[in-house]
Write a protein that holds these residues in place. Structure first.
Motif, PDB file in Angstrom:
ATOM      1  N   GLU A 128      13.106  -2.668 -12.899  1.00 22.90           N
ATOM      2  CA  GLU A 128      12.112  -1.681 -12.489  1.00 22.90           C
ATOM      3  C   GLU A 128      12.719  -0.620 -11.571  1.00 22.90           C
ATOM      4  OE1 GLU A 128       7.624  -1.267 -10.553  1.00 22.90           O
ATOM      5  OE2 GLU A 128       8.519  -3.253 -10.792  1.00 22.90           O
ATOM      6  N   ILE A 135       8.375   6.446 -15.633  1.00 25.43           N
ATOM      7  CA  ILE A 135       7.271   5.491 -15.556  1.00 25.43           C
ATOM      8  C   ILE A 135       6.849   4.978 -16.935  1.00 25.43           C
ATOM      9  CG2 ILE A 135       4.840   5.234 -14.885  1.00 25.43           C
ATOM     10  CD1 ILE A 135       5.483   6.985 -12.454  1.00 25.43           C
ATOM     11  N   THR A 138       9.242   2.376 -17.852  1.00 28.21           N
ATOM     12  CA  THR A 138       9.037   1.188 -17.010  1.00 28.21           C
ATOM     13  C   THR A 138       7.941   0.303 -17.597  1.00 28.21           C
ATOM     14  OG1 THR A 138       9.714   2.317 -14.976  1.00 28.21           O
ATOM     15  CG2 THR A 138       8.295   0.391 -14.736  1.00 28.21           C
ATOM     16  N   MET A 139       6.807   0.885 -17.902  1.00 24.40           N
ATOM     17  CA  MET A 139       5.677   0.095 -18.380  1.00 24.40           C
ATOM     18  C   MET A 139       5.975  -0.501 -19.753  1.00 24.40           C
ATOM     19  SD  MET A 139       4.139   0.703 -15.610  1.00 24.40           S
ATOM     20  CE  MET A 139       2.695  -0.328 -15.843  1.00 24.40           C
ATOM     21  N   HIS A 143       6.346  -4.577 -20.463  1.00 22.38           N
ATOM     22  CA  HIS A 143       5.483  -5.182 -21.474  1.00 22.38           C
ATOM     23  C   HIS A 143       6.325  -5.894 -22.528  1.00 22.38           C
ATOM     24  CE1 HIS A 143       2.046  -5.871 -24.044  1.00 22.38           C
ATOM     25  NE2 HIS A 143       2.653  -5.237 -25.048  1.00 22.38           N
ATOM     26  N   SER A 169       4.316  -4.075 -13.069  1.00 22.99           N
ATOM     27  CA  SER A 169       4.608  -2.867 -12.310  1.00 22.99           C
ATOM     28  C   SER A 169       3.315  -2.092 -12.098  1.00 22.99           C
ATOM     29  CB  SER A 169       5.612  -1.978 -13.057  1.00 22.99           C
ATOM     30  OG  SER A 169       5.723  -0.715 -12.421  1.00 22.99           O
ATOM     31  N   ASP A 172       2.117   2.771 -13.175  1.00 18.70           N
ATOM     32  CA  ASP A 172       1.006   3.392 -13.890  1.00 18.70           C
ATOM     33  C   ASP A 172      -0.192   2.467 -13.692  1.00 18.70           C
ATOM     34  OD1 ASP A 172      -0.964   3.999 -15.808  1.00 18.70           O
ATOM     35  OD2 ASP A 172       0.506   4.818 -17.200  1.00 18.70           O
ATOM     36  N   ALA A 175      -2.114   1.316 -16.898  1.00 21.57           N
ATOM     37  CA  ALA A 175      -1.317   0.422 -17.732  1.00 21.57           C
ATOM     38  C   ALA A 175      -1.090  -0.922 -17.042  1.00 21.57           C
ATOM     39  CB  ALA A 175       0.020   1.078 -18.071  1.00 21.57           C
ATOM     40  N   ALA A 176      -0.994  -0.900 -15.702  1.00 20.57           N
ATOM     41  CA  ALA A 176      -0.820  -2.150 -14.950  1.00 20.57           C
ATOM     42  C   ALA A 176      -2.038  -3.053 -15.116  1.00 20.57           C
ATOM     43  CB  ALA A 176      -0.573  -1.853 -13.481  1.00 20.57           C
ATOM     44  N   GLU A 179      -1.920  -4.568 -18.459  1.00 24.53           N
ATOM     45  CA  GLU A 179      -0.888  -5.607 -18.553  1.00 24.53           C
ATOM     46  C   GLU A 179      -1.362  -6.896 -17.906  1.00 24.53           C
ATOM     47  OE1 GLU A 179       2.796  -6.917 -20.010  1.00 24.53           O
ATOM     48  OE2 GLU A 179       1.651  -5.085 -20.384  1.00 24.53           O
TER      49      GLU A 179
END
Length: 402
Positions: A128, A135, A138-139, A143, A169, A172, A175-176, A179
């Motif tokens: 990360e 970003i 990262t996401m 995932h 993470s 976002d 998106a977090a 997740e």
């Protein structure tokens, strides 16, 4: 191996990721933006975000060092005249199956006299930070990793031997939250969040920024805890201000000043952000733990928050040290002053973690019991087992005979 009348719960274990841990499920559009492993014969180089990463210089983990071989170095007990580097022992055989295979690891865990282990990444603890400027990558990368983790290790299986912590993470927030929903649907019993400021567009954010509240709310409502495990928190940027390196290279040569400047600042600031910015006030059911960050930060943080609360009481609707003692569990280094930690946060908040099979951990996980000579049998049981159940939200049965 020490004899216990119960099976322990080890809150700090690790696997050694396969080379495709971050790529097996990574969408095509992120192939060059996420993790890339470039192989030339037996040598492998990691490229993350189009930059060479030396967080793990040997991503194949073959060969790897012997569990616990650096014990004396981390205790500060290297004999006079002995080069600390000579303590590093490399395993002579092929990578052990229990480092990458769940069934083999479950069998070893049972042999070690342990009921359940919390499993964390090795290589993954540096990803990360390396992707902080991208970003979406990262996401997508985390995932993809969580899908790999569920396939190869499982977030939870019927035998409950291994509880693997998916990585979340907050970069976002939307998106977090998605997740978190994803891993909860697949049975996750805890999640792993990097102890660091949250990367953001324009500038980083505090973990306590209200924009993250939907994530904390989901986790609290589900009744699962959050683990903040040692990794690359980006704090080498502080060392760079003093002329040091700005990249985390745990196995390379380094300036001793870098270690002093950075020390345990990341976990100290992480817990401060959660408490001072009111995460536990807004989400009173949330439970978090510091894993493999040592425990010295607890004393400094308590002292600083007490002073600040006295100077600015309007900033704290609740006693910040009481909040720390209620919501935060700590898995200390085995060489820490554990009686002092128990006095500070209560013995009920101390977790047993061996860091197995890393070289800086314990060769035999239950050797941790030897560090608990100052405690009675009831408190030893709390630290070796019951506190972990409490952290997970599992009712703790009274020991037989009570």
């Amino acid at each position: 191996m020490p004899e216990l009348a119960y099976q322990a719960i080890d809150t700090d274990n690790h696997y050694y990721e396969t080379l495709d841990a971050f790529t097996r499920h990574l969408p095509r559009e992120f192939k060059r933006r996420g993790v890339q492993i470039v192989q030339a014969g037996k040598h492998a180089t990691t490229i993350i975000g189009n930059r060479v990463s030396r967080f793990i210089p040997n991503p194949t983990f073959d060969p790897i060092i012997v569990p616990g071989c650096l014990d004396l170095m981390f205790r500060g007990q290297v004999p006079e005249g002995v080069d600390p580097a000579s303590l590093m022992q490399v395993e002579q055989l092929e990578l052990r199956p229990e480092y990458r295979d769940r069934a083999a690891r479950a069998a070893v865990v049972e042999q070690q006299g342990i009921e359940t282990v919390f499993m964390f990444p090795t290589f993954g603890c540096g990803v990360e930070a390396a992707l902080r400027d991208d970003i979406p990558a990262t996401m997508a990368s985390l995932h993809a990793f969580n899908r790999w983790l569920d396939e190869d290790w499982g977030f939870d299986r019927p035998d409950h031997r291994i509880l693997s912590a998916p990585m979340i993470s907050l970069a976002d927030p939307g998106a977090a939250a998605a997740e978190v929903d994803f891993v909860l649907e697949r049975g996750a019993k805890l999640v792993h969040v990097r102890p660091a400021p949250v990367p953001g567009v324009g500038k980083p954010r505090s973990l306590g920024d209200p924009v993250h509240d939907p994530v904390w709310a989901r986790i609290a409502e589900a009744g699962i805890p959050v683990a903040f495990h040692l990794g690359d928190s980006g704090y080498l940027q502080l060392a760079a201000m003093w002329g040091g390196k700005d990249t985390f290279e745990p196995f390379g040569p380094g300036d001793a000043l870098d270690k002093i400047v950075v020390d345990d600042r990341a976990i100290h600031d992480t817990m401060a952000s959660l408490i001072v910015h009111g995460v536990f006030d807004r989400h009173p059911r949330l439970r978090v733990a510091s894993i493999e960050n040592g425990s010295d930060f607890v004393h400094r943080l308590s002292k600083r928050m007490t002073k600040l609360a006295n100077q600015s009481p309007r900033s704290f609707p609740n006693d910040p040290v009481a909040t720390l003692r209620e919501h935060v569990w700590v898995a200390p280094y085995y060489e820490d002053d554990l009686p002092a930690l128990a006095e500070r946060i209560g013995v009920e908040r101390i977790l047993f973690g061996s860091d197995w099979p890393h070289g800086e951990g314990l060769a035999e996980p239950l050797d941790f019991v030897a560090e608990l000579a100052a405690f009675d049998a009831g408190d030893v049981r709390k630290m070796m087992r019951d506190n972990a159940l409490d952290f997970l939200g599992v009712p703790v049965a009274a020991p037989a005979g009570r």
